[in-house]
Design a protein around this motif. Structure first.
Motif, short mmCIF file in Angstrom:
data_model
loop_
_atom_site.label_atom_id
_atom_site.label_comp_id
_atom_site.label_asym_id
_atom_site.label_seq_id
_atom_site.Cartn_x
_atom_site.Cartn_y
_atom_site.Cartn_z
N LEU A 49 80.47 -14.24 -16.43
CA LEU A 49 79.27 -13.55 -15.97
C LEU A 49 78.13 -14.58 -15.99
O LEU A 49 77.72 -15.03 -17.06
CB LEU A 49 78.92 -12.36 -16.87
N ALA A 50 77.65 -14.96 -14.81
CA ALA A 50 76.59 -15.96 -14.73
C ALA A 50 75.28 -15.40 -15.26
O ALA A 50 75.08 -14.18 -15.33
CB ALA A 50 76.42 -16.41 -13.28
N ALA A 51 74.39 -16.27 -15.63
CA ALA A 51 73.10 -15.85 -16.18
C ALA A 51 72.35 -15.00 -15.15
O ALA A 51 72.42 -15.24 -13.94
CB ALA A 51 72.27 -17.08 -16.54
N GLY A 52 71.64 -13.98 -15.66
CA GLY A 52 70.84 -13.13 -14.78
C GLY A 52 69.47 -13.73 -14.54
O GLY A 52 69.20 -14.90 -14.84
N THR A 53 68.59 -12.92 -13.99
CA THR A 53 67.21 -13.33 -13.74
C THR A 53 66.41 -13.24 -15.03
O THR A 53 66.64 -12.35 -15.86
CB THR A 53 66.58 -12.42 -12.66
N SER A 54 65.45 -14.14 -15.21
CA SER A 54 64.62 -14.15 -16.41
C SER A 54 64.01 -12.77 -16.66
O SER A 54 63.44 -12.16 -15.76
CB SER A 54 63.51 -15.18 -16.28
N GLY A 55 64.15 -12.27 -17.88
CA GLY A 55 63.60 -10.96 -18.24
C GLY A 55 64.60 -9.84 -18.16
O GLY A 55 64.36 -8.74 -18.69
N GLN A 56 65.77 -10.06 -17.50
CA GLN A 56 66.78 -9.02 -17.44
C GLN A 56 67.52 -8.90 -18.77
O GLN A 56 67.46 -9.80 -19.61
CB GLN A 56 67.79 -9.32 -16.33
N VAL A 57 68.21 -7.79 -18.95
CA VAL A 57 68.98 -7.56 -20.17
C VAL A 57 70.43 -7.28 -19.81
O VAL A 57 70.75 -6.83 -18.70
CB VAL A 57 68.41 -6.36 -20.98
N LEU A 58 71.34 -7.55 -20.76
CA LEU A 58 72.75 -7.29 -20.56
C LEU A 58 73.03 -5.82 -20.82
O LEU A 58 72.63 -5.28 -21.85
CB LEU A 58 73.58 -8.18 -21.50
N GLN A 59 73.72 -5.17 -19.89
CA GLN A 59 74.00 -3.75 -20.07
C GLN A 59 75.46 -3.46 -19.77
O GLN A 59 76.09 -4.11 -18.94
CB GLN A 59 73.10 -2.89 -19.18
N THR A 60 76.00 -2.47 -20.46
CA THR A 60 77.38 -2.08 -20.26
C THR A 60 77.49 -1.03 -19.17
O THR A 60 76.59 -0.21 -18.97
CB THR A 60 77.97 -1.52 -21.57
N GLY A 61 78.62 -1.07 -18.45
CA GLY A 61 78.90 -0.05 -17.47
C GLY A 61 79.71 1.10 -18.04
O GLY A 61 80.09 2.01 -17.32
N GLY A 62 79.99 1.03 -19.35
CA GLY A 62 80.79 2.06 -19.98
C GLY A 62 82.25 1.65 -20.09
O GLY A 62 82.66 0.57 -19.64
N SER A 63 83.06 2.51 -20.64
CA SER A 63 84.48 2.21 -20.82
C SER A 63 85.15 1.99 -19.47
O SER A 63 84.96 2.75 -18.52
CB SER A 63 85.16 3.39 -21.54
N GLY A 64 85.92 0.90 -19.39
CA GLY A 64 86.64 0.61 -18.16
C GLY A 64 85.81 -0.05 -17.08
O GLY A 64 86.27 -0.19 -15.94
N ALA A 65 84.58 -0.44 -17.39
CA ALA A 65 83.70 -1.09 -16.40
C ALA A 65 83.24 -2.44 -16.94
O ALA A 65 83.31 -2.71 -18.14
CB ALA A 65 82.50 -0.21 -16.09
N ASN A 66 82.76 -3.28 -16.05
CA ASN A 66 82.32 -4.62 -16.43
C ASN A 66 80.86 -4.62 -16.86
O ASN A 66 80.07 -3.81 -16.36
CB ASN A 66 82.51 -5.58 -15.26
N PRO A 67 80.46 -5.54 -17.74
CA PRO A 67 79.04 -5.68 -18.07
C PRO A 67 78.28 -6.30 -16.92
O PRO A 67 78.87 -6.92 -16.03
CB PRO A 67 79.07 -6.60 -19.30
N SER A 68 76.97 -6.15 -16.94
CA SER A 68 76.14 -6.71 -15.87
C SER A 68 74.73 -6.92 -16.40
O SER A 68 74.37 -6.43 -17.47
CB SER A 68 76.12 -5.77 -14.66
#
Length: 245
Positions: A49-68
């Motif tokens: 998972l490449a770095a996001g935009t400055s100020g963004q946070v890492l969030q889960t998509g829930g069970s069976g989904a990828n983080p973003s």
């Protein structure tokens, strides 16, 4: 590790592993290529998972989904800050009122006027309105070396061309005025814009604190606010926040 014939390499009596591939053949050193990369597992194996935009946070998509990466959503958001450096008579916060937020707060820090009171106005179509649409009434308490007093009719404006932001010229460098202004639903053209505020400060003769309510006597949508000195230059920082309902 033991002489044999016909025994599978999975038989630990005869075989020990000397080397083997990584998880699913993934080389972490080549999967993570850039500073800020994060390693996670998807449905088939390890992924980058490449770095996001400055100020963004890492969030889960829930069970069976990828983080973003995602942007934080809040009911109370800082929209803008403007600074008056004492070389001009006014500064403006304009263009930040929107349907996203219904109510707004403005914090004024270290506000001083070189001559006369600090004041403020609503903006119409991007410019400060100087028409006689300003109504303001409040209560002031103040104290000095000679004692304290209370005035139930200050600050006061009726059909004026501005609101009072500070009650006096603030000429004490270490105790300027601070204030909070709350504005309710400024984009609702069915109602007059209203709100209330409080301010405190100190000049070299007295310390004062006042609270007041205000009304802007027009249903025209306002686009922002302008802070100004009544007769001199303005110093201070003004920060606008939006509040959802």
């Amino acid at each position: 590790i033991l002489a044999s014939q016909g025994n599978a390499v999975s038989n630990g009596t005869y075989w020990n592993v000397m080397s083997q591939a990584g998880t699913n053949g993934t080389d972490i050193g080549t999967t993570l290529t850039t500073q800020g990369d994060i390693l996670y597992r998807d449905g088939s194996g390890l992924q980058r998972l490449a770095a996001g935009t400055s100020g963004q946070v890492l969030q889960t998509g829930g069970s069976g989904a990828n983080p973003s990466w995602g942007t934080v959503s809040s009911d109370y958001v800082k929209l803008a800050t403007v600074t008056a450096n004492g070389s001009a008579s006014s500064v403006s916060l304009d263009g930040y009122f929107s349907s996203t937020y219904k109510n707004y707060e403005i914090y004024g820090y270290n506000v001083k006027s070189s001559s006369g009171r600090a004041c403020w106005r609503f903006n119409l179509s991007g410019s400060a309105s100087s028409g006689g649409s300003y109504y303001q009434v409040g209560n002031q308490a103040y104290g000095s070396s000679s004692g304290s007093n209370y005035n139930s009719a200050q600050p006061y404006e009726w059909g004026a061309n501005k609101y009072q932001f500070t009650h006096n010229t603030d000429d004490n460098a270490t105790a300027p005025h601070h204030a909070i202004i709350r504005i309710f639903d400024p984009l609702n053209s069915s109602y007059l814009t209203q709100g209330f505020a409080q301010a405190m400060g100190f000049n070299n003769t007295q310390h004062d604190h006042f609270v007041y309510g205000f009304l802007f006597n027009t249903t025209t949508n306002t686009t922002g606010v302008t802070f100004l000195s009544a007769s001199g230059n303005l110093t201070g920082e003004f920060t606008l926040y939006g509040l959802k309902v």
